[in-house]
Design an enzyme around this catalytic site. Structure first.
Site, PDB file in Angstrom:
ATOM      1  N   TYR A   1       0.829  -1.212   0.000  1.00 16.48           N
ATOM      2  CA  TYR A   1       0.000   0.000   0.000  1.00 16.48           C
ATOM      3  C   TYR A   1       0.861   1.259   0.000  1.00 16.48           C
ATOM      4  O   TYR A   1       0.597   2.208  -0.754  1.00 16.48           O
ATOM      5  CB  TYR A   1      -0.904  -0.039   1.232  1.00 16.48           C
ATOM      6  CG  TYR A   1      -1.844   1.128   1.398  1.00 16.48           C
ATOM      7  CD1 TYR A   1      -2.991   1.236   0.622  1.00 16.48           C
ATOM      8  CD2 TYR A   1      -1.604   2.106   2.355  1.00 16.48           C
ATOM      9  CE1 TYR A   1      -3.875   2.306   0.785  1.00 16.48           C
ATOM     10  CE2 TYR A   1      -2.473   3.173   2.531  1.00 16.48           C
ATOM     11  CZ  TYR A   1      -3.608   3.264   1.743  1.00 16.48           C
ATOM     12  OH  TYR A   1      -4.473   4.323   1.909  1.00 16.48           O
TER      13      TYR A   1
ATOM     14  N   LYS B   1       0.963   4.125  -2.905  1.00 15.22           N
ATOM     15  CA  LYS B   1       0.568   5.492  -2.598  1.00 15.22           C
ATOM     16  C   LYS B   1       1.671   6.506  -2.889  1.00 15.22           C
ATOM     17  O   LYS B   1       1.397   7.629  -3.335  1.00 15.22           O
ATOM     18  CB  LYS B   1       0.114   5.599  -1.146  1.00 15.22           C
ATOM     19  CG  LYS B   1      -1.253   4.972  -0.884  1.00 15.22           C
ATOM     20  CD  LYS B   1      -2.315   5.563  -1.795  1.00 15.22           C
ATOM     21  CE  LYS B   1      -3.711   5.112  -1.430  1.00 15.22           C
ATOM     22  NZ  LYS B   1      -4.723   5.656  -2.364  1.00 15.22           N
TER      23      LYS B   1
END
Length: 257
Positions: free
Chosen positions: A165, A169
């Site tokens: 993640y 991001k």
């Protein structure tokens, strides 16, 4: 404020819940016509349903706004193109893309599987590229448009159990910068937001509260003890902390003064 986006057409991915849902509703209140995109999957990306998108579309229409649903995935080029096409078909154009869709496969790095990695990268990073790239052709034709990409402090700073993640991001931040440079000549803007909200996307974040402590075991093996928490609980407090302790001597003196 209510007319700020009057006449604008927006596509919001992952708009079936959480931050995406609030963004879609806020844009409709500001006058935009909204494509509510959501595949209706679980937090880990499994399943498919329009129920969540309907839950966003309903209040928009009840408030007098205009909305249409797209249940296409952002994670594939062909389906991402359908999201943009939905805006053209329903409302005749596209002015704003909000890349918000995401899934989580939280796992401590040394136990993260390739499948966990690819699933998150595919939705967050690839999805942001696919939808943005699909919209770019329309933006070039009309010589205007805006991209809003959702990044996270997990990428900007880092976070436990979120290598996939966090990488996605931070990659989105770089993607936004590159888009802004490349499409400036077409009067297209590209920016990132790094919002914070307690939602189902934050349930696995390690925290020291009793409420969040129960989520920590999912990120580590039972025999991997969290020494930082243990040490924090047992270490003697420094003098400065003792003075601020509600049960400390200084507080007691002030109470009796």
């Amino acid at each position: 404020m209510t007319a700020m986006l009057e006449g604008e057409i927006a596509a919001v991915t992952g708009a079936g819940g959480g931050i995406g849902r609030e963004i879609a509703i806020a844009m409709a209140r500001a006058g935009a016509k909204v494509i509510v995109n959501d595949v209706g999957a679980t937090l880990s990306g499994e399943g498919h349903s329009t129920t969540q998108a309907e839950e966003t579309k309903r209040p928009i229409e009840e408030g007098g706004g205009a909305a249409a649903i797209s249940a296409d995935s952002v994670a594939e080029w062909s389906s991402a193109q359908k999201i943009v096409q939905a805006a053209l078909d329903h409302f005749g154009g596209l002015d704003i893309v909000v890349n918000n869709a995401g899934v989580l496969r939280d796992q401590i790095f040394h136990r993260m599987t390739p499948e966990d990695w690819l699933a998150v990268i595919s939705v967050h990073l690839n999805g942001s590229f696919f939808v943005s790239r699909a919209a770019a052709d329309q933006y070039r034709k009309q010589e205007s448009g805006a991209f809003v990409h959702i990044t996270s402090t997990s990428g900007l700073i880092g976070n436990m159990g979120q290598a996939n993640y966090a990488s996605a991001k931070l990659g989105i931040t770089a993607l936004s910068k590159a888009i802004a440079i490349d499409m400036k000549r077409f009067n297209v803007r590209s920016n990132c937001l790094s919002p914070w909200a307690w939602s189902r996307m934050t349930q696995s974040i390690p925290a020291l509260t009793a409420e969040k402590q129960r989520h920590r075991p999912s990120l580590r093996h039972p025999d991997e003890r969290d020494l930082s928490v243990q040490l924090a609980a047992t270490a003697p407090q420094p003098a400065s902390r003792r003075r601020l302790d509600p049960g400390g001597d200084r507080r007691a003196r002030l109470a009796g003064a």
